[in-house]
Write a protein that holds these residues in place. Sequence first.
Motif, mmCIF file in Angstrom:
data_model
loop_
_atom_site.group_PDB
_atom_site.id
_atom_site.type_symbol
_atom_site.label_atom_id
_atom_site.label_comp_id
_atom_site.label_asym_id
_atom_site.label_seq_id
_atom_site.Cartn_x
_atom_site.Cartn_y
_atom_site.Cartn_z
ATOM 1 N N PRO A 45 0.805 -1.237 0.000
ATOM 2 C CA PRO A 45 0.000 0.000 0.000
ATOM 3 C C PRO A 45 0.827 1.272 0.000
ATOM 4 O O PRO A 45 0.338 2.340 -0.345
ATOM 5 C CB PRO A 45 -0.820 -0.120 1.287
ATOM 6 C CG PRO A 45 -0.102 -1.097 2.127
ATOM 7 C CD PRO A 45 0.563 -2.049 1.188
ATOM 8 N N ARG A 46 2.097 1.171 0.366
ATOM 9 C CA ARG A 46 2.939 2.373 0.356
ATOM 10 C C ARG A 46 3.236 2.847 -1.064
ATOM 11 O O ARG A 46 3.632 3.983 -1.282
ATOM 12 C CB ARG A 46 4.250 2.093 1.089
ATOM 13 C CG ARG A 46 4.077 1.976 2.593
ATOM 14 C CD ARG A 46 5.336 1.510 3.262
ATOM 15 N NE ARG A 46 5.641 0.137 2.922
ATOM 16 C CZ ARG A 46 6.659 -0.558 3.431
ATOM 17 N NH1 ARG A 46 7.451 0.005 4.306
ATOM 18 N NH2 ARG A 46 6.877 -1.797 3.078
ATOM 19 N N ILE A 48 0.931 2.884 -3.408
ATOM 20 C CA ILE A 48 -0.311 3.387 -4.002
ATOM 21 C C ILE A 48 -0.261 4.908 -4.055
ATOM 22 O O ILE A 48 -0.020 5.568 -3.048
ATOM 23 C CB ILE A 48 -1.532 2.926 -3.181
ATOM 24 C CG1 ILE A 48 -1.689 1.415 -3.298
ATOM 25 C CG2 ILE A 48 -2.798 3.620 -3.642
ATOM 26 C CD1 ILE A 48 -2.769 0.853 -2.423
ATOM 27 N N LYS A 76 -5.361 9.483 -1.892
ATOM 28 C CA LYS A 76 -4.811 8.190 -1.462
ATOM 29 C C LYS A 76 -5.735 7.521 -0.446
ATOM 30 O O LYS A 76 -5.910 6.293 -0.458
ATOM 31 C CB LYS A 76 -3.424 8.397 -0.857
ATOM 32 C CG LYS A 76 -2.722 7.091 -0.533
ATOM 33 C CD LYS A 76 -1.289 7.289 -0.127
ATOM 34 C CE LYS A 76 -0.631 5.945 0.151
ATOM 35 N NZ LYS A 76 0.784 6.067 0.524
ATOM 36 N N GLU A 77 -6.335 8.316 0.421
ATOM 37 C CA GLU A 77 -7.268 7.763 1.411
ATOM 38 C C GLU A 77 -8.452 7.085 0.722
ATOM 39 O O GLU A 77 -8.862 5.974 1.100
ATOM 40 C CB GLU A 77 -7.757 8.888 2.321
ATOM 41 C CG GLU A 77 -8.674 8.424 3.435
ATOM 42 C CD GLU A 77 -9.284 9.579 4.202
ATOM 43 O OE1 GLU A 77 -9.951 9.314 5.215
ATOM 44 O OE2 GLU A 77 -9.115 10.734 3.778
ATOM 45 N N LEU A 80 -7.366 3.763 -0.740
ATOM 46 C CA LEU A 80 -7.180 2.721 0.275
ATOM 47 C C LEU A 80 -8.517 2.187 0.781
ATOM 48 O O LEU A 80 -8.660 0.986 1.037
ATOM 49 C CB LEU A 80 -6.360 3.278 1.442
ATOM 50 C CG LEU A 80 -4.869 3.494 1.175
ATOM 51 C CD1 LEU A 80 -4.242 4.313 2.284
ATOM 52 C CD2 LEU A 80 -4.144 2.168 1.044
ATOM 53 N N LYS A 83 -9.710 -0.247 -1.695
ATOM 54 C CA LYS A 83 -8.965 -1.513 -1.609
ATOM 55 C C LYS A 83 -9.453 -2.367 -0.441
ATOM 56 O O LYS A 83 -9.541 -3.591 -0.542
ATOM 57 C CB LYS A 83 -7.471 -1.220 -1.439
ATOM 58 C CG LYS A 83 -6.793 -0.657 -2.668
ATOM 59 C CD LYS A 83 -6.387 -1.750 -3.618
ATOM 60 C CE LYS A 83 -5.617 -1.204 -4.807
ATOM 61 N NZ LYS A 83 -5.300 -2.267 -5.789
ATOM 62 N N LEU A 84 -9.769 -1.709 0.673
ATOM 63 C CA LEU A 84 -10.187 -2.458 1.865
ATOM 64 C C LEU A 84 -11.566 -3.092 1.708
ATOM 65 O O LEU A 84 -11.894 -4.037 2.432
ATOM 66 C CB LEU A 84 -10.184 -1.531 3.087
ATOM 67 C CG LEU A 84 -8.816 -1.296 3.737
ATOM 68 C CD1 LEU A 84 -8.893 -0.168 4.740
ATOM 69 C CD2 LEU A 84 -8.323 -2.560 4.415
ATOM 70 N N TYR A 213 -2.999 -2.508 4.510
ATOM 71 C CA TYR A 213 -3.848 -1.415 4.020
ATOM 72 C C TYR A 213 -4.416 -0.599 5.181
ATOM 73 O O TYR A 213 -4.501 0.630 5.109
ATOM 74 C CB TYR A 213 -4.983 -1.968 3.158
ATOM 75 C CG TYR A 213 -4.537 -2.434 1.793
ATOM 76 C CD1 TYR A 213 -3.930 -1.560 0.902
ATOM 77 C CD2 TYR A 213 -4.722 -3.752 1.388
ATOM 78 C CE1 TYR A 213 -3.514 -1.980 -0.348
ATOM 79 C CE2 TYR A 213 -4.312 -4.184 0.131
ATOM 80 C CZ TYR A 213 -3.706 -3.295 -0.729
ATOM 81 O OH TYR A 213 -3.294 -3.714 -1.963
ATOM 82 N N GLU A 214 -4.806 -1.276 6.250
ATOM 83 C CA GLU A 214 -5.350 -0.562 7.415
ATOM 84 C C GLU A 214 -4.293 0.331 8.060
ATOM 85 O O GLU A 214 -4.573 1.463 8.460
ATOM 86 C CB GLU A 214 -5.879 -1.571 8.437
ATOM 87 C CG GLU A 214 -7.217 -2.177 8.056
ATOM 88 C CD GLU A 214 -7.676 -3.235 9.038
ATOM 89 O OE1 GLU A 214 -6.838 -3.679 9.863
ATOM 90 O OE2 GLU A 214 -8.852 -3.628 8.985
ATOM 91 N N SER A 216 -1.687 1.625 6.554
ATOM 92 C CA SER A 216 -1.435 2.746 5.651
ATOM 93 C C SER A 216 -2.553 3.784 5.738
ATOM 94 O O SER A 216 -2.300 4.999 5.735
ATOM 95 C CB SER A 216 -1.303 2.228 4.221
ATOM 96 O OG SER A 216 -0.974 3.268 3.344
ATOM 97 N N LEU A 217 -3.787 3.319 5.830
ATOM 98 C CA LEU A 217 -4.933 4.236 5.933
ATOM 99 C C LEU A 217 -4.867 5.059 7.221
ATOM 100 O O LEU A 217 -5.132 6.269 7.219
ATOM 101 C CB LEU A 217 -6.229 3.428 5.885
ATOM 102 C CG LEU A 217 -7.539 4.215 5.932
ATOM 103 C CD1 LEU A 217 -7.665 5.121 4.723
ATOM 104 C CD2 LEU A 217 -8.725 3.270 6.009
#
Length: 324
Positions: A45-46, A48, A76-77, A80, A83-84, A213-214, A216-217
């Motif tokens: 996720p970094r 993205i 980006k938020e 993510l 994606k989640l 992903y969580e 990163s979010l």
Amino acid sequence: MTGCQKLETHEIEPSKKRKWLTKKRLKLKRKREKSKRKDANKKDPRRIRPKGLKKKQNFPTAEARIKYKIEKAKLKEAMLVEKLKKYEVPEVQGPMVKPEELTGEERFYVKKMAQKKSNYVPIGRRGIFGGVILNMHLHWKKHETVKVICKPCKPGQVHEYARELERLSGGVAIQVIGNDTIVFYRGKNYVQPEVMSPIDTLSKKKALEKSKYEQSLETVRRFIAISEKELELYYRHVALYGNPQTRNADLELIFSKEERVCSSDHCDVSEDFSGMEVDSDYEFDSNEREFTEDETDSDVEEESNCQVDLEDGEEEFEVPKYPA
């Protein structure tokens, strides 16, 4: 048959052809490993970010720079969050199993029993997935209780884990110790299920991807909050002291005016001195007498040796000599 000869057996050594890697095979091996790492990093996720080439921009003001950063972080938020959504598992619809009610004495006995035993199930960064429930059932095969230890656990998250594990495993949460340990009891009439990993749980691999992903979010949201606070402080500073760009321009204007004034004053002074005329009648006499050190010393000695003529009836007065 007496004339038959015995067959001779020979041991064949294994081929040494592939025992050592040649230079070419080593290169191919490293190439395969590199391609595997690249494929794994694509899902990180970094990496993205919004599509398009990354350009280095020069911003006219600090406000524009902060706003650009916030806008990019919000994009980006949103990515993510999308994606989640892939990792959301719907709950299985069916009859709810009521947890068994235990008396105070039974709870006390179960707690004491759990304290003596050391069997536990860890919950790491992946959170709750099928493997955790499977391990709990395997522990309950020989023990009545099991401890669930959540190591990277936020404050208040233990109780959420306890409710979720009760629903998935069918056990009873007896005690929560500190902020990271839960004691589970399997129940009085426990029967090991055929499928010990529930259907509505993630696999180990997907749980790890979801945790990335969580994480990163969470970082992106924290960054947005910090940037918004920074923008608010900038507006407050502008309200108190004015825009720094206009202030700098005013200061430059003032300094330039002062330099002009100073330069004009310097010119006037130089003109005044240039307009002065030297008196031609005045001539410096080089033969004027100048005192030297020898002359001054001799004069002092003469003055000290001079005697004053006293009149009749006057006594001579001696000057007292004080130590130096």
